[in-house]
Write a protein that holds these residues in place. Structure first.
Motif, PDB file in Angstrom:
ATOM      1  N   TYR A 202       0.839  -1.192   0.000  1.00 41.51           N
ATOM      2  CA  TYR A 202       0.000   0.000   0.000  1.00 41.51           C
ATOM      3  C   TYR A 202       0.874   1.242   0.000  1.00 41.51           C
ATOM      4  CZ  TYR A 202       1.129  -0.400   4.997  1.00 41.51           C
ATOM      5  OH  TYR A 202       1.788  -0.533   6.191  1.00 41.51           O
ATOM      6  N   TYR A 219      -3.750   3.261   1.323  1.00 39.41           N
ATOM      7  CA  TYR A 219      -4.612   2.654   0.303  1.00 39.41           C
ATOM      8  C   TYR A 219      -3.837   1.572  -0.437  1.00 39.41           C
ATOM      9  CZ  TYR A 219      -7.555   6.713   1.193  1.00 39.41           C
ATOM     10  OH  TYR A 219      -8.335   7.665   1.810  1.00 39.41           O
ATOM     11  N   SER A 220      -4.494   0.429  -0.625  1.00 42.91           N
ATOM     12  CA  SER A 220      -3.859  -0.699  -1.309  1.00 42.91           C
ATOM     13  C   SER A 220      -3.622  -0.367  -2.780  1.00 42.91           C
ATOM     14  CB  SER A 220      -4.750  -1.946  -1.221  1.00 42.91           C
ATOM     15  OG  SER A 220      -4.919  -2.346   0.119  1.00 42.91           O
ATOM     16  N   PHE A 232      -4.372   3.282  -6.833  1.00 37.67           N
ATOM     17  CA  PHE A 232      -4.961   2.922  -5.546  1.00 37.67           C
ATOM     18  C   PHE A 232      -6.463   3.193  -5.587  1.00 37.67           C
ATOM     19  CE2 PHE A 232      -3.517   7.300  -5.331  1.00 37.67           C
ATOM     20  CZ  PHE A 232      -4.542   7.987  -4.699  1.00 37.67           C
TER      21      PHE A 232
END
Length: 411
Positions: A202, A219-220, A232
């Motif tokens: 992330y 955020y991944s 993301f």
């Protein structure tokens, strides 16, 4: 991939005796201690709640509980090495800290305010000089382990400690029907490329909010590495009972478009797939927990389309399933992928109700990755254990701060 050394940290016998004797008392008051700690910390250093700590998690109490749980878990292991090793906990915290640019100097600030809170809650008659010295030793054993790990992460990233922030330009935004925006960025400086990453990692994204606060969220990454971009996915978080609306997610949804500049960090995160392995993968998710799985599948589609992969996702309905169309498109590119869906709303081609892994045949040699809300993770972990999946093959990702007192998974 980084790991925390599993050599047992040790307390001197006289410190261990005092920690063992006072651990029940500290444990009984640990939530109160951390509440006072954060109030003291932010009173002394208001810039931390404005520019570093997640204000949403603070408002809900998630972050204080996470710190309390981490310290209690670590202290418990020090006085009882038969308990699960805290390596996974330390690794998760270390990667999170690196993604926020935390440096060694900040641990002293935390220590001073934490011990002031312990004395304020338990009283100076309980926290004698000897007791304080014993718990100080606990703190620094944990802090030193984290500092060492974070130094390793910074070295491997090729940066000085804390130098993880980069300017990026938005080159694409795609709004998914489920209320998720997929934002793709490239380096704002053409002479400096964005770094590579491992599927499952992330980035942190920083925004300056209307009240002047600079807030960071993780955020991944949902794209395959290799093309110089980072993508993301951001879910708009609406206000709910006892929980404020997501400050950063709302700002990103309302304000970010192609051509805008964002502050991001280098990629971090330890719950990644082994890209050299050929063993089966089982990817289990619910809700926005689908996002790291999409990133993993994007990598497999580009580099290992023949790897046997079982994808399991649970949601309320197809309409609330994030990146559902993208998942199905990836399935056409992955020759050995099987997709199993569970929706609470009756849907053709999907299981009805809550996720039930007993309905599936899980490969015993699979590496299992799970991501979703806390209750979902606990349910899936129990189901995996009932299915006989070895603990070392279960990898849990939780987006909210983890209460490690509830997490008995030693990996």
């Amino acid at each position: 991939m980084n790991s925390v050394a599993r050599s047992a940290p040790e307390l001197e016998p006289h410190h261990a005796e005092l920690v063992r004797a006072t651990l029940p008392l500290v444990g009984a008051h640990v939530d109160e201690i951390t509440t006072v700690f954060y109030r003291t910390l932010f009173g002394n250093h208001p810039e931390l709640i404005r520019d570093l700590f997640n204000r949403g998690n603070q408002a809900q109490g998630d972050q204080p509980r996470a710190l309390a749980a981490a310290i209690a878990t670590f202290a418990g292991y020090l006085v009882d090495p038969e308990l699960p090793h805290p390596a996974a906990m330390l690794s998760r915290i270390g990667h999170k800290h690196a993604s926020l640019g935390v440096t060694a100097e900040q641990y002293r600030v935390v220590r001073d305010n934490l011990f002031a809170a312990i004395v304020a809650v338990l009283g100076a008659d309980v926290v004698t000089d000897a007791v304080a010295a014993a718990w100080d030793r606990v703190y620094w054993l944990m802090a030193d382990a984290l500092i060492d790990l974070e130094k390793q992460l910074y070295v491997q990233a090729g940066v000085e400690p804390g130098d993880v922030f980069r300017a990026a330009t938005v080159v694409s935004r795609i709004d998914d029907p489920a209320g998720v925006a997929v934002v793709t960025v490239e380096s704002a400086d053409p002479s400096v490329a964005l770094p590579e990453f491992i599927p499952g990692q992330y980035i942190s994204v920083g925004v300056r909010l209307p009240d002047g606060a600079r807030q960071l969220r993780q955020y991944s990454l949902v794209n395959a590495p290799g093309d110089g971009t980072l993508a993301f996915a951001v879910k708009r978080v609406a206000a709910a009972t006892g929980c404020p609306a997501g400050e950063v997610s709302t700002w990103l949804h309302d304000n970010v478009g192609v051509g805008d500049e964002l502050e991001i960090t280098l990629p971090f995160g330890d719950l990644t797939i082994d890209t050299d392995a050929i063993t089966p993968l089982v990817l289990i998710s619910a809700g926005i927990g689908a996002t790291p799985m999409i990133g993993i599948l994007e990598y497999l589609a580009a580099h290992a389309p023949h790897r046997r992969t079982l994808v399991v996702h649970a949601d309320r309905s197809p309409r609330t399933h994030p990146l559902r169309a993208r998942l199905r498109e990836l399935g056409t590119r992955l020759e050995a992928m099987t997709l199993e869906l569970w929706y609470e709303e009756r849907t053709e081609g999907a299981h009805h109700g809550l996720l039930d892994l007993s309905a599936l045949e899980l490969p015993a040699d699979a590496d299992v990755h799970v991501c979703g809300a806390t209750g979902f993770l606990q349910s899936v972990r129990n189901q995996l254990r009932d299915a006989g999946i070895p603990e070392h093959r279960i990898h849990i990702e939780q987006f909210t701060p983890t209460d490690w007192r509830l997490d008995s998974c030693p990996v």
